[in-house]
Design an enzyme around this catalytic site. Structure first.
Site, PDB file in Angstrom:
ATOM      1  CB  CYS A 193     -20.273   8.190  -0.944  1.00 22.01           C
ATOM      2  SG  CYS A 193     -18.892   7.759  -0.802  1.00 22.01           S
ATOM      3  CG  HIS A 251      -9.180   3.726  -2.131  1.00 17.54           C
ATOM      4  ND1 HIS A 251      -8.725   4.680  -2.885  1.00 17.54           N
ATOM      5  CD2 HIS A 251     -10.390   3.286  -2.774  1.00 17.54           C
ATOM      6  CE1 HIS A 251      -9.375   4.985  -3.925  1.00 17.54           C
ATOM      7  NE2 HIS A 251     -10.361   4.100  -3.696  1.00 17.54           N
ATOM      8  CB  CYS A 264     -13.706   6.687   3.381  1.00 15.58           C
ATOM      9  SG  CYS A 264     -15.571   6.794   4.077  1.00 15.58           S
ATOM     10  CD  GLU A 295     -12.461  -0.152   1.814  1.00 11.52           C
ATOM     11  OE1 GLU A 295     -13.080  -0.782   2.825  1.00 11.52           O
ATOM     12  OE2 GLU A 295     -12.929   0.153   0.885  1.00 11.52           O
ATOM     13  CB  CYS A 323     -19.954   2.524   3.471  1.00 13.40           C
ATOM     14  SG  CYS A 323     -20.148   2.818   1.783  1.00 13.40           S
ATOM     15  CB  SER A 342     -14.593  -2.067  -5.387  1.00 12.43           C
ATOM     16  OG  SER A 342     -15.284  -3.192  -4.844  1.00 12.43           O
ATOM     17  CB  SER A 401     -15.313   7.322  -7.191  1.00 10.88           C
ATOM     18  OG  SER A 401     -15.387   6.167  -7.617  1.00 10.88           O
TER      19      SER A 401
END
Length: 317
Positions: free
Chosen positions: A17, A79, A101, A131, A200, A229, A273
């Site tokens: 992403c 994260h 991010c 995160e 997201c 995750s 990722s």
């Protein structure tokens, strides 16, 4: 010997992403600007192949800031980190670059804004995930309460049921989170939600593509890391949407060939990722054993791009 036919349905979007792409680029640019070693607090993204590749270029991965020397740059992972981490780096006069991010940063800002308005925050997330730790660490202890399930919602102990807001980890299952949000709204009718979905765009898009592929295939493979995750959520989404065999593989060497005997169709996707080179490696492994045809199942087109921090904008890769 004739190979058995296999129809691969390749989910799109899949893999990197914009936030992951930006984080990796930040490490590479930092190495170009300052030379090796550059320290990275926590895995920059959750993928061993990516981390090993950056380590080979001179990145040193650590878990805590006290493992870093004062005189070398340090990068904070995609994260996000608790507020005390950059504060400590500043105190030590370190050069640091925040690769959080921007969509995670949006959740941090949201939580702070709600707190400034006198609201206690409930975070929907996974305990111990970096995160979640980073988001909860934006505010003093007790100001952010964690719930992981609908059951947790029934028992969470809040200060004032009429002064609450909620935020979510960005990499959760869209469907699972809906149930938790509904439970929060039922127990706390005045709870304030995000202006825009916290989960997201990339997480949502990858899950939607898997929902499209899963009912059509005998098996589903998600290329990703066991500590990712969003990759683990893709496995769950595959299983919940009609694919009895939905499994996570880090790369081709992890494929359980015995479990895949006799399949005629296969879905493949990758977590946010996981690099495309690992997807191609998996497809090539199937080409060795099957007469493969590939079709791409595209449910969205992503054109998101995030700028790197200003301190690195003069660097060319």
């Amino acid at each position: 010997m004739t190979k058995p036919p296999l129809h691969i349905h390749l989910a799109a979007p899949r893999g990197f992403c914009a936030g992951v792409d930006r984080a990796i680029k930040i490490v590479e640019m930092a190495l170009t600007k300052w030379g090796a070693p550059v320290y990275v607090r926590h895995e920059i993204v959750h993928n061993k192949f990516v981390v090993d590749g950056l380590r080979d270029k001179g990145a040193v991965f650590v878990e805590e800031l006290d493992e870093c020397p004062d005189d070398r740059p340090v990068i904070f992972s995609a994260h996000g980190v608790a507020k005390v981490v950059p504060a400590e780096a500043q105190r030590r006069n370190m050069i640091y670059v925040d690769a959080t991010c921007p969509l995670v940063s949006k959740v941090h800002i949201e939580a702070e804004r709600h707190s400034d308005n006198g609201l206690q925050i409930i975070m929907i997330g996974h305990e111990g995930h970096p995160e979640t730790i980073g988001t909860m660490g934006q505010l003093p202890d007790g100001e952010v309460l964690l719930v992981e399930t609908e059951v947790d919602v029934a028992t969470v102990d809040v200060r004032d049921p009429d002064k609450l807001a909620f935020v979510t980890q960005t990499t959760l299952s869209v469907d699972d989170t809906k149930g938790i949000v509904a439970a929060l709204n039922a127990r706390f009718p005045n709870i304030v939600g995000p202006h825009k979905e916290d989960i997201c765009y990339a997480t949502t898009n990858r899950q939607e593509a898997v929902k499209e592929v899963a009912p059509k295939v005998d098996a589903m493979l998600v290329v990703g890391a066991p500590n990712s995750s969003n990759s683990k959520r893709l496995v769950e989404v595959g299983a919940k949407n009609g694919c009895d065999y939905s499994q996570l593989v880090q790369r081709a060497g992890d494929i359980d060939w015995r479990a895949l005997e006799g399949i005629a169709s296969l879905g493949i996707t990758a977590g946010a990722s996981a690099p495309e080179v690992l997807v191609n490696e998996v497809i090539d492994a199937f080409r060795d054993r099957f007469d493969v045809t590939v079709d791409i199942v595209e449910t969205a087109v992503e054109r998101v791009n995030f700028k790197v921090p200003r301190v690195l904008r003069d660097v060319e890769l």
